[in-house]
Design a protein around this motif. Structure first.
Motif, short mmCIF file in Angstrom:
data_model
loop_
_atom_site.label_atom_id
_atom_site.label_comp_id
_atom_site.label_asym_id
_atom_site.label_seq_id
_atom_site.Cartn_x
_atom_site.Cartn_y
_atom_site.Cartn_z
N ASP A 133 6.67 1.16 -3.38
CA ASP A 133 6.84 0.66 -4.66
C ASP A 133 6.90 -0.90 -5.04
O ASP A 133 7.77 -1.23 -4.34
CB ASP A 133 7.96 1.69 -5.34
CG ASP A 133 7.91 1.50 -6.85
OD1 ASP A 133 8.77 2.03 -7.41
OD2 ASP A 133 7.08 0.56 -7.43
N ASP A 134 6.09 -1.31 -5.70
CA ASP A 134 6.06 -2.80 -6.47
C ASP A 134 7.52 -3.34 -6.57
O ASP A 134 7.68 -4.39 -6.41
CB ASP A 134 5.11 -3.11 -7.33
CG ASP A 134 3.79 -3.28 -6.85
OD1 ASP A 134 2.73 -3.58 -7.95
OD2 ASP A 134 3.60 -3.58 -5.74
N ILE A 153 -1.83 11.01 -0.88
CA ILE A 153 -1.37 11.74 0.51
C ILE A 153 -0.47 13.25 0.17
O ILE A 153 -1.03 14.23 0.81
CB ILE A 153 -0.25 10.82 1.22
CG1 ILE A 153 -1.24 9.59 1.72
CG2 ILE A 153 0.26 11.77 2.34
CD1 ILE A 153 -2.14 9.97 2.95
N LEU A 193 -1.34 5.73 -2.56
CA LEU A 193 -0.98 6.64 -1.40
C LEU A 193 -0.12 7.50 -1.85
O LEU A 193 0.04 8.88 -1.43
CB LEU A 193 -0.69 6.04 -0.30
CG LEU A 193 -1.67 5.35 0.57
CD1 LEU A 193 -1.18 4.82 1.82
CD2 LEU A 193 -2.90 6.28 1.08
N MET A 194 0.78 7.27 -2.76
CA MET A 194 1.91 8.14 -3.28
C MET A 194 1.55 9.60 -3.93
O MET A 194 2.24 10.42 -4.11
CB MET A 194 3.06 7.64 -3.92
CG MET A 194 3.86 6.61 -3.49
SD MET A 194 5.04 7.29 -2.47
CE MET A 194 5.98 5.56 -2.05
N LEU A 240 -3.59 15.75 -1.02
CA LEU A 240 -4.30 16.25 0.24
C LEU A 240 -3.33 17.24 1.23
O LEU A 240 -3.77 17.96 1.69
CB LEU A 240 -5.01 14.98 0.85
CG LEU A 240 -5.95 14.27 0.19
CD1 LEU A 240 -6.34 13.04 0.81
CD2 LEU A 240 -7.21 15.34 -0.19
N ILE A 287 1.00 -1.39 0.04
CA ILE A 287 0.00 -0.05 -0.08
C ILE A 287 0.67 1.27 -0.04
O ILE A 287 0.38 2.36 -0.41
CB ILE A 287 -1.10 -0.03 1.43
CG1 ILE A 287 -1.75 -1.04 1.30
CG2 ILE A 287 -1.67 1.45 1.51
CD1 ILE A 287 -2.85 -1.35 2.34
N ASN A 342 2.83 0.58 -10.89
CA ASN A 342 3.34 0.01 -9.68
C ASN A 342 3.54 0.97 -8.63
O ASN A 342 3.88 0.54 -7.40
CB ASN A 342 4.86 -0.33 -10.14
CG ASN A 342 5.09 -1.67 -11.14
OD1 ASN A 342 4.27 -2.31 -11.05
ND2 ASN A 342 5.96 -1.56 -12.17
N LEU A 343 3.48 2.32 -8.88
CA LEU A 343 3.49 3.06 -7.57
C LEU A 343 2.21 3.03 -6.73
O LEU A 343 1.22 2.82 -7.52
CB LEU A 343 3.72 4.57 -8.18
CG LEU A 343 4.48 5.51 -7.68
CD1 LEU A 343 6.01 5.05 -7.46
CD2 LEU A 343 4.50 6.78 -8.17
N PRO A 344 2.26 3.06 -5.36
CA PRO A 344 1.11 2.89 -4.48
C PRO A 344 0.31 4.19 -4.73
O PRO A 344 0.79 5.02 -4.83
CB PRO A 344 1.60 2.84 -3.05
CG PRO A 344 2.88 2.65 -3.28
CD PRO A 344 3.64 2.89 -4.47
#
Lengths: 125, 230
Positions: free
Chosen positions: A74-75, B69, B65-66, B72, A71, B61-63
């Motif tokens: 990075d993957d 967050i 939340l990046m 906001l 979450i 691939n980047l979450p």
């Protein structure tokens, strides 16, 4: 006034999420690193079966924890660790000395992943 | 391979919808100010938000939340700093700067123009945008903190007003939108201090139904205008 309250709540929530994700990552990496160290120790004294069992447990633990780690990380950092942990099981099962190098490599990746999330000057700059 | 591509595209589509909604929410949170002339901090936030929203969409691939967050967080900081700016003049000057007078009493202040890095071409362009082609018509020109120039013309160049001609008259509020696309607009009714019954009586008199009205405007005096739907 309503906007200010909403924004203050957002800032508090963002900081809480950042801090808790850091704590979760720290705990997860410490657990996996200590288990990998144990695996290496068990293998070095010839307790292969126990080391294979522990490797299986470590892999399953990482698979479960990585769903949460995914979450906020990075993957591209998670996937190599997962595949290396799978490789460790195989190397232990075939009694290959490369298992030490593989475990050390995973430990380094975990420590690097953790360090990147802690705000040091060299991370920020 | 194809299934992986389709799944990837679905992820991108879902993220685009979420981030689009988030940006709308962020712009609404910042308020109407953001949609008008931009102060330097507001311009920074606008650029940052659009770039941050693009990151999780471009790279699955980047979450998420990046993206969520930082957007906001930055928007919240902007709202808080603009609230502080409202209350503290020193902070406001630090964040947005001050308006600068470049023409006073009909004379160009060349030193001030150098300070704001405004060339004579920029000045003439701004004058033309305000419908002024002769610099001799300008009494006062001020460069706002947004970079826009506002101009006050000399007396002989100003448009004639009823006040100048000493023509008596009464100031009244402009007409409000009462019906838009077949539906009542409550803000318009309140602004014009009219009630629905009066409007319905007018529609009855004009032999038009509410659902057939494209636009109905009226002011406090009862002066109305109806545009029916085609």
């Amino acid at each position: 006034m309503k906007r200010l309250i909403i924004c203050s709540c957002i800032i508090v929530a963002a900081l809480t999420i950042a801090l808790s994700s850091l704590l979760h990552l720290n705990r997860t990496t410490n657990e996996i690193v200590s288990q990998l160290t144990q695996i290496k120790n068990l293998y070095s004294v010839g307790r292969i079966e126990e080391s294979v069992k522990l490797a299986e447990e470590t892999f399953n633990k990482w698979e479960k924890k990585s769903k949460v780690v995914h979450i906020y990380i990075d993957d591209n950092q998670i996937i190599p660790i997962t595949s290396s942990l799978a490789k460790v099981k195989l190397l232990l099962a075939t009694d290959t000395p490369e298992v030490y190098a593989e475990c050390d490599s995973i430990i380094e990746m975990l420590i690097a992943m953790k360090d990147m999330q802690i705000p040091h000057l060299h991370n920020i700059l | 391979m194809i299934i992986k591509m389709v799944i990837n595209m679905l992820v991108v589509v879902i993220r685009s919808i979420i981030l689009y909604s988030l940006i709308i929410f962020a712009i609404r949170l910042m308020g109407k100010r953001q949609l008008g002339e931009l102060q330097p901090s507001e311009l920074v936030v606008t650029i940052l938000v659009s770039n941050m929203a693009a990151l999780p969409i471009e790279n699955p691939n980047l979450p998420m939340l990046m993206g969520v967050i930082p957007i906001l967080f930055v928007v919240s900081i902007e709202v808080i700093t603009s609230s502080i700016s409202l209350r503290c003049r020193g902070f406001r000057n630090f964040m947005s700067g001050n308006a600068k007078i470049v023409i006073k009493d009909g004379k160009i202040n060349q030193a001030e123009m150098k300070n704001v890095r405004y060339s004579i071409d920029d000045l003439m362009e701004s004058l033309r945008e305000n419908g002024i082609f002769d610099i001799r018509e300008v009494q006062f020109a001020i460069v706002e903190t947004t970079g826009k120039i506002n101009i006050y013309q000399k007396h002989h160049a100003q448009c004639v007003t009823t006040g100048m001609m000493e023509i008596e008259g009464q100031s009244k509020n402009p007409p409000s939108v009462i019906i838009s696309d077949g539906e009542f607009v409550s803000d318009g009714l309140n602004a014009s201090e009219l009630n629905k019954n009066w409007v319905l009586n007018i529609l009855k008199k004009e032999k038009i139904q509410l659902k057939d009205v494209f636009l109905f405007t009226a002011d406090e005096t009862g002066d109305y205008h109806i545009i029916p739907k085609e």
